[in-house]
Design a protein around this motif. Structure first.
Motif, PDB file in Angstrom:
ATOM      1  N   ALA A  60     -16.837   2.379  -6.323  1.00 26.54           N
ATOM      2  CA  ALA A  60     -17.216   3.320  -5.269  1.00 26.54           C
ATOM      3  C   ALA A  60     -16.582   2.899  -3.948  1.00 26.54           C
ATOM      4  CB  ALA A  60     -18.719   3.359  -5.125  1.00 26.54           C
ATOM      5  N   ILE A  61     -16.275   3.873  -3.111  1.00 28.00           N
ATOM      6  CA  ILE A  61     -15.719   3.627  -1.793  1.00 28.00           C
ATOM      7  C   ILE A  61     -16.668   4.301  -0.814  1.00 28.00           C
ATOM      8  CG2 ILE A  61     -13.608   3.810  -0.400  1.00 28.00           C
ATOM      9  CD1 ILE A  61     -12.423   5.122  -3.113  1.00 28.00           C
ATOM     10  N   GLU A  62     -16.931   3.639   0.313  1.00 28.89           N
ATOM     11  CA  GLU A  62     -17.756   4.309   1.318  1.00 28.89           C
ATOM     12  C   GLU A  62     -16.817   5.075   2.216  1.00 28.89           C
ATOM     13  OE1 GLU A  62     -21.108   2.588   2.928  1.00 28.89           O
ATOM     14  OE2 GLU A  62     -21.826   2.186   0.887  1.00 28.89           O
ATOM     15  N   THR A  63     -16.798   6.367   2.074  1.00 30.58           N
ATOM     16  CA  THR A  63     -15.831   7.154   2.803  1.00 30.58           C
ATOM     17  C   THR A  63     -16.419   8.507   3.161  1.00 30.58           C
ATOM     18  OG1 THR A  63     -13.546   7.914   2.713  1.00 30.58           O
ATOM     19  CG2 THR A  63     -14.756   8.066   0.694  1.00 30.58           C
ATOM     20  N   THR A  64     -15.808   9.131   4.144  1.00 32.02           N
ATOM     21  CA  THR A  64     -16.263  10.450   4.583  1.00 32.02           C
ATOM     22  C   THR A  64     -15.306  11.492   4.029  1.00 32.02           C
ATOM     23  OG1 THR A  64     -17.214   9.562   6.580  1.00 32.02           O
ATOM     24  CG2 THR A  64     -16.599  11.870   6.655  1.00 32.02           C
ATOM     25  N   ILE A  65     -15.873  12.621   3.664  1.00 31.79           N
ATOM     26  CA  ILE A  65     -15.050  13.712   3.137  1.00 31.79           C
ATOM     27  C   ILE A  65     -15.305  14.938   3.988  1.00 31.79           C
ATOM     28  CG2 ILE A  65     -14.671  15.228   1.136  1.00 31.79           C
ATOM     29  CD1 ILE A  65     -15.757  12.789  -0.509  1.00 31.79           C
ATOM     30  N   ALA A  66     -14.237  15.611   4.387  1.00 32.24           N
ATOM     31  CA  ALA A  66     -14.416  16.859   5.134  1.00 32.24           C
ATOM     32  C   ALA A  66     -13.732  17.989   4.398  1.00 32.24           C
ATOM     33  CB  ALA A  66     -13.857  16.712   6.543  1.00 32.24           C
ATOM     34  N   ILE A  67     -14.371  19.154   4.461  1.00 27.38           N
ATOM     35  CA  ILE A  67     -13.907  20.340   3.728  1.00 27.38           C
ATOM     36  C   ILE A  67     -13.691  21.474   4.716  1.00 27.38           C
ATOM     37  CG2 ILE A  67     -14.627  22.076   2.021  1.00 27.38           C
ATOM     38  CD1 ILE A  67     -16.612  19.863   0.980  1.00 27.38           C
ATOM     39  N   LYS A  68     -12.602  22.195   4.533  1.00 25.42           N
ATOM     40  CA  LYS A  68     -12.387  23.429   5.313  1.00 25.42           C
ATOM     41  C   LYS A  68     -11.937  24.493   4.324  1.00 25.42           C
ATOM     42  CE  LYS A  68     -11.208  25.583   9.366  1.00 25.42           C
ATOM     43  NZ  LYS A  68     -11.955  26.800   9.096  1.00 25.42           N
ATOM     44  N   ASP A  69     -12.534  25.652   4.400  1.00 21.08           N
ATOM     45  CA  ASP A  69     -12.287  26.725   3.418  1.00 21.08           C
ATOM     46  C   ASP A  69     -12.508  26.152   2.005  1.00 21.08           C
ATOM     47  OD1 ASP A  69     -11.754  28.474   5.524  1.00 21.08           O
ATOM     48  OD2 ASP A  69      -9.679  27.789   5.632  1.00 21.08           O
ATOM     49  N   ASP A  70     -11.517  26.310   1.117  1.00 21.79           N
ATOM     50  CA  ASP A  70     -11.776  25.822  -0.248  1.00 21.79           C
ATOM     51  C   ASP A  70     -11.141  24.466  -0.546  1.00 21.79           C
ATOM     52  OD1 ASP A  70      -9.177  26.678  -0.241  1.00 21.79           O
ATOM     53  OD2 ASP A  70      -9.330  27.956  -2.009  1.00 21.79           O
ATOM     54  N   LYS A  71     -10.677  23.763   0.511  1.00 21.60           N
ATOM     55  CA  LYS A  71      -9.935  22.506   0.272  1.00 21.60           C
ATOM     56  C   LYS A  71     -10.576  21.292   0.959  1.00 21.60           C
ATOM     57  CE  LYS A  71      -6.221  24.298  -1.817  1.00 21.60           C
ATOM     58  NZ  LYS A  71      -5.539  25.311  -1.043  1.00 21.60           N
ATOM     59  N   ILE A  72     -10.223  20.140   0.431  1.00 24.85           N
ATOM     60  CA  ILE A  72     -10.584  18.876   1.079  1.00 24.85           C
ATOM     61  C   ILE A  72      -9.527  18.616   2.154  1.00 24.85           C
ATOM     62  CG2 ILE A  72     -10.794  16.378   0.729  1.00 24.85           C
ATOM     63  CD1 ILE A  72     -11.676  17.054  -2.188  1.00 24.85           C
ATOM     64  N   ILE A  73      -9.960  18.414   3.398  1.00 24.74           N
ATOM     65  CA  ILE A  73      -8.962  18.219   4.469  1.00 24.74           C
ATOM     66  C   ILE A  73      -8.968  16.802   5.038  1.00 24.74           C
ATOM     67  CG2 ILE A  73      -8.793  20.653   5.172  1.00 24.74           C
ATOM     68  CD1 ILE A  73     -10.706  19.784   7.548  1.00 24.74           C
ATOM     69  N   TYR A  74      -9.994  16.037   4.675  1.00 24.12           N
ATOM     70  CA  TYR A  74     -10.039  14.672   5.201  1.00 24.12           C
ATOM     71  C   TYR A  74     -10.783  13.757   4.233  1.00 24.12           C
ATOM     72  CZ  TYR A  74     -11.208  10.697   8.188  1.00 24.12           C
ATOM     73  OH  TYR A  74     -11.349   9.420   8.697  1.00 24.12           O
ATOM     74  N   VAL A  75     -10.218  12.602   3.977  1.00 24.70           N
ATOM     75  CA  VAL A  75     -10.927  11.548   3.253  1.00 24.70           C
ATOM     76  C   VAL A  75     -10.631  10.272   4.027  1.00 24.70           C
ATOM     77  CG1 VAL A  75     -11.153  10.273   1.070  1.00 24.70           C
ATOM     78  CG2 VAL A  75     -10.591  12.706   1.004  1.00 24.70           C
ATOM     79  N   GLY A  76     -11.658   9.632   4.562  1.00 24.24           N
ATOM     80  CA  GLY A  76     -11.396   8.440   5.354  1.00 24.24           C
ATOM     81  C   GLY A  76     -12.685   7.785   5.806  1.00 24.24           C
ATOM     82  N   THR A  77     -12.536   6.759   6.647  1.00 22.04           N
ATOM     83  CA  THR A  77     -13.721   5.998   7.011  1.00 22.04           C
ATOM     84  C   THR A  77     -14.297   6.375   8.368  1.00 22.04           C
ATOM     85  OG1 THR A  77     -12.190   4.327   7.770  1.00 22.04           O
ATOM     86  CG2 THR A  77     -13.216   3.959   5.619  1.00 22.04           C
ATOM     87  N   ASP A  78     -13.562   7.176   9.109  1.00 28.80           N
ATOM     88  CA  ASP A  78     -14.016   7.484  10.464  1.00 28.80           C
ATOM     89  C   ASP A  78     -14.331   8.971  10.562  1.00 28.80           C
ATOM     90  OD1 ASP A  78     -14.404   7.675  13.164  1.00 28.80           O
ATOM     91  OD2 ASP A  78     -12.251   7.715  13.642  1.00 28.80           O
ATOM     92  N   TYR A  79     -15.529   9.296  11.010  1.00 27.85           N
ATOM     93  CA  TYR A  79     -15.807  10.718  11.136  1.00 27.85           C
ATOM     94  C   TYR A  79     -16.074  11.136  12.578  1.00 27.85           C
ATOM     95  CZ  TYR A  79     -20.766   9.312  10.614  1.00 27.85           C
ATOM     96  OH  TYR A  79     -21.975   8.721  10.749  1.00 27.85           O
ATOM     97  N   SER A  80     -15.789  10.207  13.524  1.00 29.20           N
ATOM     98  CA  SER A  80     -16.079  10.531  14.921  1.00 29.20           C
ATOM     99  C   SER A  80     -15.232  11.702  15.419  1.00 29.20           C
ATOM    100  CB  SER A  80     -15.868   9.303  15.792  1.00 29.20           C
ATOM    101  OG  SER A  80     -14.525   8.892  15.659  1.00 29.20           O
ATOM    102  N   SER A  81     -14.073  11.898  14.771  1.00 31.44           N
ATOM    103  CA  SER A  81     -13.204  12.974  15.260  1.00 31.44           C
ATOM    104  C   SER A  81     -13.381  14.270  14.474  1.00 31.44           C
ATOM    105  CB  SER A  81     -11.750  12.509  15.161  1.00 31.44           C
ATOM    106  OG  SER A  81     -11.469  12.200  13.815  1.00 31.44           O
ATOM    107  N   ILE A  82     -14.370  14.302  13.560  1.00 29.82           N
ATOM    108  CA  ILE A  82     -14.566  15.521  12.768  1.00 29.82           C
ATOM    109  C   ILE A  82     -15.680  16.368  13.371  1.00 29.82           C
ATOM    110  CG2 ILE A  82     -15.108  16.465  10.478  1.00 29.82           C
ATOM    111  CD1 ILE A  82     -14.082  13.799   9.317  1.00 29.82           C
ATOM    112  N   ASN A  83     -15.341  17.610  13.570  1.00 29.61           N
ATOM    113  CA  ASN A  83     -16.319  18.538  14.110  1.00 29.61           C
ATOM    114  C   ASN A  83     -16.694  19.505  12.984  1.00 29.61           C
ATOM    115  OD1 ASN A  83     -17.769  20.314  15.574  1.00 29.61           O
ATOM    116  ND2 ASN A  83     -16.215  20.656  17.171  1.00 29.61           N
ATOM    117  N   ALA A  84     -17.829  19.223  12.296  1.00 26.90           N
ATOM    118  CA  ALA A  84     -18.182  20.030  11.118  1.00 26.90           C
ATOM    119  C   ALA A  84     -19.359  20.945  11.409  1.00 26.90           C
ATOM    120  CB  ALA A  84     -18.520  19.112   9.956  1.00 26.90           C
ATOM    121  N   LYS A  85     -19.299  22.125  10.804  1.00 27.55           N
ATOM    122  CA  LYS A  85     -20.412  23.072  10.969  1.00 27.55           C
ATOM    123  C   LYS A  85     -21.659  22.543  10.264  1.00 27.55           C
ATOM    124  CE  LYS A  85     -17.387  27.076  10.947  1.00 27.55           C
ATOM    125  NZ  LYS A  85     -16.729  27.884   9.939  1.00 27.55           N
TER     126      LYS A  85
END
Ligand SMILES: [Zn+2]
Length: 521
Positions: A48-73
């Motif tokens: 397992a990896i401790e990571t953040t995942i971000a999704i936009k529309d039907d795709k994965i747009i981010y996989v990484g360790t920092d989510y400070s720059s992600i603005n999610a609904k």
């Protein structure tokens, strides 16, 4: 003075450069959904990896360790839970549910964490594919579908259900229908060589059709001609499948691999050896497996000799009433029951006559006051009868499960708990309790490996650019509930399921949204 001025200019431009750099790096990533704090199994790594995942529309747009720059609904805090790609089920009988607008949510699979199902297995597909794709699109589906074209279906279109060898002309006709179905989007051809009418075909016929599939880069998925000692035997049936791959030059996928019945118990080592030799030769051979020691099929398929049912059920009863053929039918039926471990190992799980459900064939023979083999025909005269057949050895089951080329499949159809429980059962029983395989292997062999076998692009992994089919489950609570007494109970412990970027399960509840798509090759 000039030097001081240029130094000031230099510092100023450095300062500006840094401001631009910082503002660029802090430009927020706009996302629809962000998953944080989960233990992420991405479909490739075994840990397992401790990571953040971000999704936009039907795709994965981010996989990484920092989510400070992600603005999610929407943010899902997966703390304490496991995040994984949605499971891909390579062998189901979900076709009829999916084509019924009232059942097309596919909830029995959805609650197991399955986000994509293969349809058209065992040689039996809904025909024509193009018509069903249209209807799936119009009424909506709860999971993605990967269609296969069934060899039995095509044979029936051209030759009916008669027990005869295909002529050259019939093969040409079948080839053109296979091509039509591949062009409509099928990922390959399935066969059910144990069943009628697939069992009436010879290897040459299947090779001739598989060559068409090969040209369209499809796969060959098979329910072997024999998983036991009915006709050719288990090992020759495996060799037949490999020969089809060798000659038609396409990947071979062995469905629900098993050693069915006492006659073939403990052959798993030999089979693994044969498969690995073929792989060394360059033939792609893989398999799927459901984690139960009982199989399920119709009472007819399990016990009636195949020649006796040629032409359909009416012909079977005509032969049964004829004294000359009756004795032969009963003798072979008795042998088939013994092969499956005896009448007490055949449990009726579904039947038109509901008084039979829950009884085994021994109990039914007492009820009818007939021999077990005669009871088969009396039961069949009441309508459809489905059985659960306890016929596998745990050692073979575990042996196959440990192979890197064996992926999880349910073979889920009504009347066996595997339709509701295969994936969580494999996790709860074989990963957590028995430690047969570890969690990373379980995830990989239920996601990316399956996508690779079926050649489904951009699914089965948690990577940027991949479709957002993602599940989150509670490691303590994810388990199967369905059993042989009540096979129709939804699995527990799935917290979220995201399909094509949309929430299908939220906080353990179905969102009532049908987010699946028909995937076409
Ligand atoms: Zn099958």
């Amino acid at each position: 003075m000039k030097i001081i001025k240029s130094n000031i200019q230099l510092s100023l431009s450095f300062f500006l450069f840094f401001i631009i750099l910082i503002s660029c790096s802090k430009k927020p990533i706009v996302a629809d959904i962000m998953i944080i704090n989960g233990k992420v199994y991405d479909g490739i790594s075994t840990n397992a990896i401790e990571t953040t995942i971000a999704i936009k529309d039907d795709k994965i747009i981010y996989v990484g360790t920092d989510y400070s720059s992600i603005n999610a609904k929407k943010t899902i805090n997966a703390n304490g839970s496991i995040v994984s790609p949605g499971f891909i089920d390579p062998h189901t009988h979900a076709d009829s549910d999916l084509s019924n607008p009232k059942l097309s949510h596919n909830l029995p699979f959805l609650m197991q964490g399955v986000t994509t199902v293969v349809t058209g297995n065992d040689g039996n597909s809904l025909y024509p594919t193009s018509k069903y794709i249209k209807s799936y699109k119009s009424h909506g589906i709860g999971t993605n579908i990967v269609p296969l074209v069934g060899h039995g279906t095509i044979r029936k279109q051209v030759m009916g259900t008669s027990d005869k060898k295909a002529t050259l002309d019939e093969i040409t006709k079948m080839q053109s229908l296979i091509q039509q179905e591949m062009d409509a989007g099928a990922f390959g051809m399935s066969t059910g060589l144990f069943y009628s009418p697939g069992s009436y075909s010879n290897t040459e016929e299947v090779i001739a059709l598989a060559k068409i599939v090969s040209k369209s880069n499809g796969i060959y998925d098979t329910h072997l001609r024999d998983e036991s000692s009915y006709t050719v035997g288990l090992i020759p049936a495996i060799e037949e499948a490999i020969e089809i791959g060798r000659q038609a030059k396409l990947p071979i996928h062995l469905s629900h691999i098993k050693c069915l019945g006492v006659d073939v118990w403990h052959q798993s080592d030999s089979i693994i050896g044969i498969v690995e030799n073929a792989q060394k030769e360059g033939i792609e051979v893989t398999a799927n497996q459901y984690p139960y020691n009982a199989s399920s099929t119709s009472l007819k398929a399990a016990t009636v000799p195949r020649w006796a049912e040629s032409g359909g059920l009416d012909s079977l009863f005509i032969r049964y009433k004829n004294t000359a053929s009756k004795a032969k039918i009963l003798k072979e039926t008795k042998r088939n029951i013994t092969r499956r471990g005896g009448p007490e190992k055949l449990l009726i799980s579904k039947a038109d006559d509901s008084t039979l459900v829950g009884l085994n064939l021994l109990e039914i023979s007492k009820k009818y006051n007939l021999s077990a083999e005669e009871s088969v025909y009396k039961a069949l005269s009441t309508g459809f009868v489905k059985v659960v057949s306890f016929n596998m050895h745990d050692d073979d089951l575990a042996n196959f499960m440990k192979q890197s080329w064996v992926v999880t499949g349910s073979d889920g159809g009504s009347g066996h708990p595997r339709k509701y429980g295969s994936f969580p059962k494999k996790y709860a029983h074989y990963v957590k309790k028995e430690n047969v395989i570890d969690l990373g292997e379980f995830v990989n062999n239920s996601t990316s490996k399956t996508a690779e076998i079926l050649q489904i692009s951009k699914r089965g992994k948690l990577e940027v650019g991949y479709f957002a089919d993602i599940i989150i489950f509670n490691p303590e609570e994810f388990k199967d509930i369905a059993n042989y007494n009540d096979a129709f109970q939804l699995a527990e412990g799935l917290e979220y399921s995201i399909i094509n970027g949309e929430l299908s399960i939220e906080n353990g509840e179905f969102s009532n949204r049908l987010n699946g798509k028909v995937l076409v090759k």
